[in-house]
Motif scaffolding. Structure first.
Motif: not given
Length: 131
Positions: A122-127
């Motif tokens: 659904n959502c992907f978070f990257v530093p």
């Protein structure tokens, strides 16, 4: 006049108790309305966007994933999650997120939200340093 009550109205004695009980009965409804806000918060205090998070910190579909599970390729992010990498993953899953679809992580971890099932990212978070 009634005997034994000195002519006082019993409602006047019960009314403060009734107000107290009404307030206590309303408390669970109030807590239910505020708890989804905390469901979007990570252990570090950073908040997931509400559109990404459908659950709480212990049972929700959003959480940090190991850095080793994330690889960049020519056009986006390849993510391979094994059981144990994310609480919803029960078998090896592969996901692809094209560049520009990732979201900056607020705490420096790679994170993913799997919703409605483990098969769907659904959502992907990257530093921020990895973008």
């Amino acid at each position: 006049m009634m005997s034994g009550d000195g002519g006082r109205c019993r409602y006047a004695e019960v009314q403060p108790f009734a107000r107290c009980c009404a307030a206590l009965l309303a408390l669970p409804a109030f807590l239910v309305t505020i708890s989804p806000v905390s469901a979007h918060r990570t252990a570090s205090g950073w908040k997931y966007p509400p559109a990404c998070c459908h659950g709480d910190i212990e049972h929700g579909e959003c959480q940090a994933i190991p850095e080793r599970a994330v690889k960049e390729n020519g056009s986006g992010w390849s993510i391979v999650l094994e059981p144990g990498d994310h609480r919803k993953v029960t078998h090896r899953n592969r996901y692809f997120v094209p560049y520009g679809s990732e979201i900056p992580s607020g705490d420096g971890d790679y994170r993913i939200c799997l919703h409605p099932t483990e098969e769907h990212e659904n959502c992907f978070f990257v530093p921020p340093g990895a973008m």
